[in-house]
Design a protein around this motif. Structure first.
Motif, PDB file in Angstrom:
ATOM      1  N   LEU A 116     -19.173  33.184  88.514  1.00 28.23           N
ATOM      2  CA  LEU A 116     -20.362  33.227  87.667  1.00 28.23           C
ATOM      3  C   LEU A 116     -20.543  34.579  86.987  1.00 28.23           C
ATOM      4  O   LEU A 116     -20.799  34.650  85.784  1.00 28.23           O
ATOM      5  CB  LEU A 116     -21.613  32.899  88.483  1.00 28.23           C
ATOM      6  N   ILE A 117     -20.399  35.652  87.753  1.00 30.38           N
ATOM      7  CA  ILE A 117     -20.692  36.990  87.231  1.00 30.38           C
ATOM      8  C   ILE A 117     -19.423  37.675  86.717  1.00 30.38           C
ATOM      9  O   ILE A 117     -19.361  38.103  85.568  1.00 30.38           O
ATOM     10  CB  ILE A 117     -21.398  37.841  88.308  1.00 30.38           C
ATOM     11  N   GLY A 118     -18.401  37.739  87.566  1.00 30.55           N
ATOM     12  CA  GLY A 118     -17.189  38.461  87.194  1.00 30.55           C
ATOM     13  C   GLY A 118     -16.401  37.813  86.075  1.00 30.55           C
ATOM     14  O   GLY A 118     -15.874  38.490  85.197  1.00 30.55           O
ATOM     15  N   LEU A 122     -21.409  32.085  83.882  1.00 32.13           N
ATOM     16  CA  LEU A 122     -22.837  31.897  83.599  1.00 32.13           C
ATOM     17  C   LEU A 122     -23.087  31.593  82.132  1.00 32.13           C
ATOM     18  O   LEU A 122     -24.032  30.901  81.781  1.00 32.13           O
ATOM     19  CB  LEU A 122     -23.633  33.147  83.996  1.00 32.13           C
ATOM     20  N   SER A 123     -22.222  32.085  81.284  1.00 26.72           N
ATOM     21  CA  SER A 123     -22.401  31.864  79.843  1.00 26.72           C
ATOM     22  C   SER A 123     -21.646  30.641  79.340  1.00 26.72           C
ATOM     23  O   SER A 123     -21.578  30.414  78.140  1.00 26.72           O
ATOM     24  CB  SER A 123     -21.947  33.105  79.071  1.00 26.72           C
ATOM     25  N   GLN A 124     -21.086  29.854  80.249  1.00 23.40           N
ATOM     26  CA  GLN A 124     -20.326  28.649  79.880  1.00 23.40           C
ATOM     27  C   GLN A 124     -20.992  27.425  80.504  1.00 23.40           C
ATOM     28  O   GLN A 124     -20.617  26.984  81.588  1.00 23.40           O
ATOM     29  CB  GLN A 124     -18.884  28.764  80.350  1.00 23.40           C
ATOM     30  N   PRO A 125     -21.970  26.836  79.836  1.00 27.39           N
ATOM     31  CA  PRO A 125     -22.731  25.731  80.426  1.00 27.39           C
ATOM     32  C   PRO A 125     -21.888  24.545  80.887  1.00 27.39           C
ATOM     33  O   PRO A 125     -22.185  23.934  81.902  1.00 27.39           O
ATOM     34  CB  PRO A 125     -23.685  25.309  79.305  1.00 27.39           C
ATOM     35  N   GLY A 129     -22.337  23.797  84.720  1.00 29.90           N
ATOM     36  CA  GLY A 129     -23.000  22.546  85.076  1.00 29.90           C
ATOM     37  C   GLY A 129     -24.429  22.808  85.505  1.00 29.90           C
ATOM     38  O   GLY A 129     -24.938  23.911  85.380  1.00 29.90           O
ATOM     39  N   GLY A 130     -25.044  21.783  86.008  1.00 29.90           N
ATOM     40  CA  GLY A 130     -26.412  21.927  86.475  1.00 29.90           C
ATOM     41  C   GLY A 130     -26.772  20.775  87.390  1.00 29.90           C
ATOM     42  O   GLY A 130     -26.351  19.646  87.174  1.00 29.90           O
ATOM     43  N   TRP A 131     -27.495  21.087  88.411  1.00 30.15           N
ATOM     44  CA  TRP A 131     -27.923  20.022  89.315  1.00 30.15           C
ATOM     45  C   TRP A 131     -28.911  19.125  88.589  1.00 30.15           C
ATOM     46  O   TRP A 131     -29.645  19.557  87.701  1.00 30.15           O
ATOM     47  CB  TRP A 131     -28.546  20.619  90.569  1.00 30.15           C
ATOM     48  N   SER A 138     -19.257  18.844  87.391  1.00 32.70           N
ATOM     49  CA  SER A 138     -19.287  20.222  86.902  1.00 32.70           C
ATOM     50  C   SER A 138     -18.484  21.091  87.861  1.00 32.70           C
ATOM     51  O   SER A 138     -18.619  20.981  89.077  1.00 32.70           O
ATOM     52  CB  SER A 138     -20.725  20.733  86.813  1.00 32.70           C
ATOM     53  N   ALA A 139     -17.654  21.926  87.295  1.00 34.24           N
ATOM     54  CA  ALA A 139     -16.693  22.671  88.103  1.00 34.24           C
ATOM     55  C   ALA A 139     -17.334  23.624  89.107  1.00 34.24           C
ATOM     56  O   ALA A 139     -16.749  23.909  90.133  1.00 34.24           O
ATOM     57  CB  ALA A 139     -15.750  23.446  87.195  1.00 34.24           C
TER      58      ALA A 139
END
Length: 180
Positions: A116-118, A122-125, A129-131, A138-139
């Protein structure tokens, strides 16, 4: 009669679930983690890829020159690589199962934060993915939640009867019974 069946199912639940969770991990994720760990090795040492996977921003800042990183980075990369080999093996064998499952959960959390950070997920929706979004593959968020949930089963229920933990416990009990 139904009560008796439900009582038997309740009693059988934890051993069956622990075994099934370990079997599912063995069939679906153990190979994934071992293959990932192999990408971190080069000859008898750690690869450039290992550092880039675990410390992507630090590697970029260092111009992908590992000698610019600190001993801290090397220790973390070595420990992460060892964990990626050892923890899945322990789960497959059912040895130190609860501790290994907790270790894998911690590993997945660190892996997720690194992605997510490294690596900027986080910038790749689409990757993030999203719950509750009705897209179950979602990967990152969906898959990693399933992985952690599967690993929580042996944490709470134990490894199941087909495990080295059980074999060791039975031998210890028989030794204790013989000594008494």
């Amino acid at each position: 009669m139904i009560h008796a069946i439900l009582t038997r199912l309740d009693a059988a639940g934890p051993p069956v679930l622990g075994t099934l969770a370990r079997l599912t991990f063995s069939l679906t994720l153990a190979g994934y983690f071992w293959a990932s760990a192999l990408t971190k090795l080069e000859g008898a040492g750690l690869s450039l890829n290992a550092y880039a996977q675990i410390f992507p921003r630090a590697m970029e800042a260092a111009g992908y020159d590992v000698t610019q990183l600190t001993l801290f980075h090397t220790v973390i990369v070595a420990a992460g690589t060892l964990a990626e080999f050892i923890l899945p093996a322990l789960l497959v064998l059912g040895l130190a199962t609860r501790l290994a499952a907790l270790g894998m959960i911690g590993f997945i959390i660190v892996q997720t934060l690194t992605d997510l950070i490294g690596h900027g997920a986080l910038s790749q929706p689409a990757t993030l993915g999203g719950w509750f979004d009705r897209v179950p593959d979602s990967a990152i968020l969906d898959q990693r939640l399933l992985w952690v949930t599967m690993l929580l089963v042996p944490v709470f229920t134990g490894p199941g009867p087909l495990s080295l933990d059980r074999l060791i416990a039975r031998r210890a009990q028989s030794q204790t019974a013989l000594a008494a």
